[in-house]
Design a protein around this motif. Structure first.
Motif, PDB file in Angstrom:
ATOM      1  N   LEU A  18       0.715  -1.333  -0.202  1.00 35.92           N
ATOM      2  CA  LEU A  18      -0.142  -0.160  -0.407  1.00 35.92           C
ATOM      3  C   LEU A  18       0.899   1.150  -0.044  1.00 35.92           C
ATOM      4  CD1 LEU A  18      -3.106  -1.200   1.751  1.00 35.92           C
ATOM      5  CD2 LEU A  18      -2.461  -0.794   0.417  1.00 35.92           C
ATOM      6  N   ASN A  19       1.942   1.517   0.991  1.00 38.72           N
ATOM      7  CA  ASN A  19       2.416   2.391   0.321  1.00 38.72           C
ATOM      8  C   ASN A  19       3.359   3.083  -0.423  1.00 38.72           C
ATOM      9  OD1 ASN A  19       4.662   4.551   2.119  1.00 38.72           O
ATOM     10  ND2 ASN A  19       6.487   3.228   2.038  1.00 38.72           N
ATOM     11  N   GLU A  20       3.876   1.941  -1.728  1.00 36.02           N
ATOM     12  CA  GLU A  20       4.125   1.833  -2.613  1.00 36.02           C
ATOM     13  C   GLU A  20       3.428   2.051  -3.741  1.00 36.02           C
ATOM     14  OE1 GLU A  20       7.604  -1.881  -2.498  1.00 36.02           O
ATOM     15  OE2 GLU A  20       5.599  -2.681  -2.969  1.00 36.02           O
ATOM     16  N   ILE A  21       2.158   1.523  -3.710  1.00 30.88           N
ATOM     17  CA  ILE A  21       0.867   2.380  -4.610  1.00 30.88           C
ATOM     18  C   ILE A  21       1.049   3.532  -4.175  1.00 30.88           C
ATOM     19  CG2 ILE A  21      -1.329   1.760  -4.672  1.00 30.88           C
ATOM     20  CD1 ILE A  21      -1.293  -1.273  -4.767  1.00 30.88           C
ATOM     21  N   ALA A  22       0.505   4.184  -2.658  1.00 31.32           N
ATOM     22  CA  ALA A  22       0.554   5.362  -2.369  1.00 31.32           C
ATOM     23  C   ALA A  22       1.057   6.281  -3.240  1.00 31.32           C
ATOM     24  CB  ALA A  22       0.615   5.589  -0.806  1.00 31.32           C
ATOM     25  N   ARG A  23       2.605   5.975  -3.396  1.00 31.28           N
ATOM     26  CA  ARG A  23       3.741   7.212  -3.529  1.00 31.28           C
ATOM     27  C   ARG A  23       3.727   6.942  -4.926  1.00 31.28           C
ATOM     28  NH1 ARG A  23       8.055   4.672  -2.328  1.00 31.28           N
ATOM     29  NH2 ARG A  23       7.913   2.645  -1.799  1.00 31.28           N
ATOM     30  N   SER A  24       3.787   6.116  -6.187  1.00 27.94           N
ATOM     31  CA  SER A  24       3.380   5.709  -6.963  1.00 27.94           C
ATOM     32  C   SER A  24       1.983   6.408  -7.709  1.00 27.94           C
ATOM     33  CB  SER A  24       3.048   4.448  -7.319  1.00 27.94           C
ATOM     34  OG  SER A  24       4.630   3.809  -7.450  1.00 27.94           O
ATOM     35  N   THR A  25       1.060   6.779  -6.738  1.00 24.88           N
ATOM     36  CA  THR A  25       0.217   7.800  -7.422  1.00 24.88           C
ATOM     37  C   THR A  25       0.018   9.210  -6.779  1.00 24.88           C
ATOM     38  OG1 THR A  25      -1.950   6.595  -6.340  1.00 24.88           O
ATOM     39  CG2 THR A  25      -1.341   5.509  -7.827  1.00 24.88           C
ATOM     40  N   GLY A  26       0.906  10.075  -5.824  1.00 22.13           N
ATOM     41  CA  GLY A  26       0.895  11.136  -5.252  1.00 22.13           C
ATOM     42  C   GLY A  26       0.300  11.313  -4.231  1.00 22.13           C
ATOM     43  N   PHE A  27       0.141   9.984  -3.226  1.00 18.68           N
ATOM     44  CA  PHE A  27      -0.672  10.698  -2.458  1.00 18.68           C
ATOM     45  C   PHE A  27       0.900   9.941  -1.490  1.00 18.68           C
ATOM     46  CE2 PHE A  27      -4.447   8.318  -4.263  1.00 18.68           C
ATOM     47  CZ  PHE A  27      -5.406   9.316  -3.635  1.00 18.68           C
ATOM     48  N   GLU A  28       1.075  11.540  -0.039  1.00 17.49           N
ATOM     49  CA  GLU A  28       2.110  11.514  -0.054  1.00 17.49           C
ATOM     50  C   GLU A  28       2.712  10.536   1.173  1.00 17.49           C
ATOM     51  OE1 GLU A  28       4.500  15.244   1.965  1.00 17.49           O
ATOM     52  OE2 GLU A  28       2.355  15.123   1.593  1.00 17.49           O
ATOM     53  N   TYR A  29       1.315   9.902   1.752  1.00 18.94           N
ATOM     54  CA  TYR A  29       1.447   8.932   2.226  1.00 18.94           C
ATOM     55  C   TYR A  29       0.586   7.813   2.647  1.00 18.94           C
ATOM     56  CZ  TYR A  29       4.197  12.966   5.817  1.00 18.94           C
ATOM     57  OH  TYR A  29       4.379  14.067   5.858  1.00 18.94           O
ATOM     58  N   ASP A  30       0.965   6.549   3.568  1.00 15.74           N
ATOM     59  CA  ASP A  30      -0.301   5.918   2.512  1.00 15.74           C
ATOM     60  C   ASP A  30      -1.240   5.140   3.966  1.00 15.74           C
ATOM     61  OD1 ASP A  30       1.035   4.994   5.094  1.00 15.74           O
ATOM     62  OD2 ASP A  30       1.727   2.683   5.106  1.00 15.74           O
ATOM     63  N   THR A  31      -1.178   6.427   4.322  1.00 19.36           N
ATOM     64  CA  THR A  31      -2.258   6.635   5.644  1.00 19.36           C
ATOM     65  C   THR A  31      -3.382   7.410   5.366  1.00 19.36           C
ATOM     66  OG1 THR A  31      -1.212   8.404   7.097  1.00 19.36           O
ATOM     67  CG2 THR A  31      -1.134   6.004   7.992  1.00 19.36           C
ATOM     68  N   TYR A  32      -2.960   8.587   5.114  1.00 21.29           N
ATOM     69  CA  TYR A  32      -3.995   9.460   4.134  1.00 21.29           C
ATOM     70  C   TYR A  32      -4.302   8.981   2.890  1.00 21.29           C
ATOM     71  CZ  TYR A  32      -5.398  13.278   0.976  1.00 21.29           C
ATOM     72  OH  TYR A  32      -5.974  14.176   0.315  1.00 21.29           O
ATOM     73  N   PHE A  33      -3.970   8.296   1.706  1.00 23.56           N
ATOM     74  CA  PHE A  33      -4.582   7.239   0.660  1.00 23.56           C
ATOM     75  C   PHE A  33      -5.757   5.608   1.010  1.00 23.56           C
ATOM     76  CE2 PHE A  33      -3.377   2.854  -1.191  1.00 23.56           C
ATOM     77  CZ  PHE A  33      -4.516   3.189  -2.773  1.00 23.56           C
ATOM     78  N   ILE A  34      -5.502   5.364   2.234  1.00 14.37           N
ATOM     79  CA  ILE A  34      -6.033   4.636   2.630  1.00 14.37           C
ATOM     80  C   ILE A  34      -7.570   5.413   3.009  1.00 14.37           C
ATOM     81  CG2 ILE A  34      -6.087   2.705   4.336  1.00 14.37           C
ATOM     82  CD1 ILE A  34      -3.483   2.803   4.491  1.00 14.37           C
ATOM     83  N   LYS A  35      -7.108   6.583   3.400  1.00 15.35           N
ATOM     84  CA  LYS A  35      -8.717   7.072   3.937  1.00 15.35           C
ATOM     85  C   LYS A  35      -9.101   7.921   3.108  1.00 15.35           C
ATOM     86  CE  LYS A  35     -10.371  11.461   6.488  1.00 15.35           C
ATOM     87  NZ  LYS A  35      -9.231  12.396   7.027  1.00 15.35           N
ATOM     88  N   GLN A  36      -8.611   7.899   1.880  1.00 13.18           N
ATOM     89  CA  GLN A  36      -8.985   9.031   0.454  1.00 13.18           C
ATOM     90  C   GLN A  36      -9.661   7.637  -0.133  1.00 13.18           C
ATOM     91  OE1 GLN A  36      -9.851  11.542  -0.567  1.00 13.18           O
ATOM     92  NE2 GLN A  36      -8.699  12.516   1.913  1.00 13.18           N
ATOM     93  N   PHE A  37      -9.158   6.725  -0.033  1.00 12.78           N
ATOM     94  CA  PHE A  37      -9.641   5.297  -0.905  1.00 12.78           C
ATOM     95  C   PHE A  37     -10.970   4.940  -0.365  1.00 12.78           C
ATOM     96  CE2 PHE A  37      -9.806   1.335  -2.087  1.00 12.78           C
ATOM     97  CZ  PHE A  37      -9.785   1.245  -3.942  1.00 12.78           C
ATOM     98  N   THR A  38     -10.940   4.706   1.423  1.00 12.10           N
ATOM     99  CA  THR A  38     -12.067   4.357   1.839  1.00 12.10           C
ATOM    100  C   THR A  38     -13.290   4.795   1.741  1.00 12.10           C
ATOM    101  OG1 THR A  38     -10.927   3.363   4.029  1.00 12.10           O
ATOM    102  CG2 THR A  38     -12.983   2.900   3.803  1.00 12.10           C
ATOM    103  N   ALA A  39     -12.938   6.609   1.505  1.00  8.42           N
ATOM    104  CA  ALA A  39     -14.059   7.317   1.549  1.00  8.42           C
ATOM    105  C   ALA A  39     -15.101   6.796  -0.147  1.00  8.42           C
ATOM    106  CB  ALA A  39     -13.520   8.491   1.665  1.00  8.42           C
ATOM    107  N   LYS A  40     -13.754   6.561  -0.749  1.00 13.28           N
ATOM    108  CA  LYS A  40     -14.380   6.721  -2.501  1.00 13.28           C
ATOM    109  C   LYS A  40     -14.936   6.142  -2.447  1.00 13.28           C
ATOM    110  CE  LYS A  40     -13.939  12.036  -3.284  1.00 13.28           C
ATOM    111  NZ  LYS A  40     -14.681  12.641  -3.241  1.00 13.28           N
TER     112      LYS A  40
END
Length: 273
Positions: free
Chosen positions: A232-254
């Motif tokens: 998840l951390n690698e995917i977050a950094r590869s798609t412009g999310f600075e932190y995997d926690t922020y990525f998880i939060k946005q992904f889960t919300a959407k």
């Protein structure tokens, strides 16, 4: 693994049997015929070929090119261990397949802009390096990551051939989404203020400019979750999310589910089709 990467020296052997082929022309030009239609490609340019294509290059001028070739099975994803007994088939990457499909409008030569060229060059170079190095257990995942990014960008460029302010911003987003992007970057690109840019985007895309950026990042992330075993951390950094926690939060919300749940569910769903 049924994939190859190398210099494109002999155009007379195209297309390769049982392969999709991406040919990236970095210098020079070629002229020829693809499926009875004339084609002309000047660097930087890309030629996308499927196994059933008929291609003849009749003229080459100082051409330097590289090709990435892959069997259609390479698009399939190995299902997770805990699901494979129930869903034996494998989900398949769909991003970019339109580049290899032929209709009366499509020539097999997607649009490559001057601004997109450096990014495509970088991704293609790294993809080739990964094919030759095979450095660790995740090298295939990284190749699929770069293939998804390359095909996705080419597909978006091919669909957006206009030059309105919105199209300029769309091109900017599709090329720069792995990096940090501010609203000022988007307004400066369009030469519009925030209100005007979002009004145009709402009319064209049904979303604000920043909302579209988030949607596009999550779209790429969804492909990477389904078709690679990247963390998840690698995917977050590869798609412009600075932190995997922020990525998880946005992904889960959407998406209404966590990235991990989506990974399992999407593979189950695709396998059952």
């Amino acid at each position: 693994m049924n994939i190859e990467f190398g210099a494109m020296e002999d155009f007379s052997i195209l297309p390769y049997p049982e392969r999709y082929t991406l040919i990236f022309i970095t210098t020079g030009s070629i002229h020829g015929i693809l499926n009875e239609r004339p084609i002309s490609i000047s660097a930087p340019g890309v030629l996308c070929l499927a196994e059933g294509d008929h291609v003849q290059v009749v003229e080459r001028r100082n051409v330097s090119a590289q090709s990435f070739r892959f069997h259609p099975d390479f698009l399939n994803t190995v299902t997770l261990t805990e699901t494979k007994d129930y869903f034996p088939a494998a989900p398949s990457i769909q991003t970019g397949l339109s580049l290899f499909q032929r209709d009366h409008l499509y020539s097999g030569v997607p649009r490559v802009t001057e601004k997109a060229y450096p990014l495509l060059f970088e991704w293609f170079f790294v993809l080739g390096t990964e094919v030759h190095a095979q450095s660790d257990a995740l090298w295939v995942c990284r190749i699929k990551k770069y293939l998804i990014q390359i095909l996705g960008l080419l597909e978006e460029l091919n669909q957006n051939s206009e030059h309105s302010p919105v199209d300029k911003v769309l091109d900017y987003i599709h090329m720069n989404y792995p990096r940090k992007i501010s609203l000022n970057d988007l307004t400066n690109c369009a030469h519009l203020n925030r209100v005007s840019l979002n009004k145009w985007f709402q009319e064209r895309c049904g979303n604000t400019a920043f909302g579209y950026l988030l949607t596009h990042r999550l779209k790429v992330a969804s492909d990477l979750l389904t078709h690679t075993d990247m963390s998840l951390n690698e995917i977050a950094r590869s798609t412009g999310f600075e932190y995997d926690t922020y990525f998880i939060k946005q992904f889960t919300a959407k998406k209404g589910m966590s990235p991990t749940t989506y990974r399992v569910t999407s593979r189950k769903f695709s396998s059952a089709q």
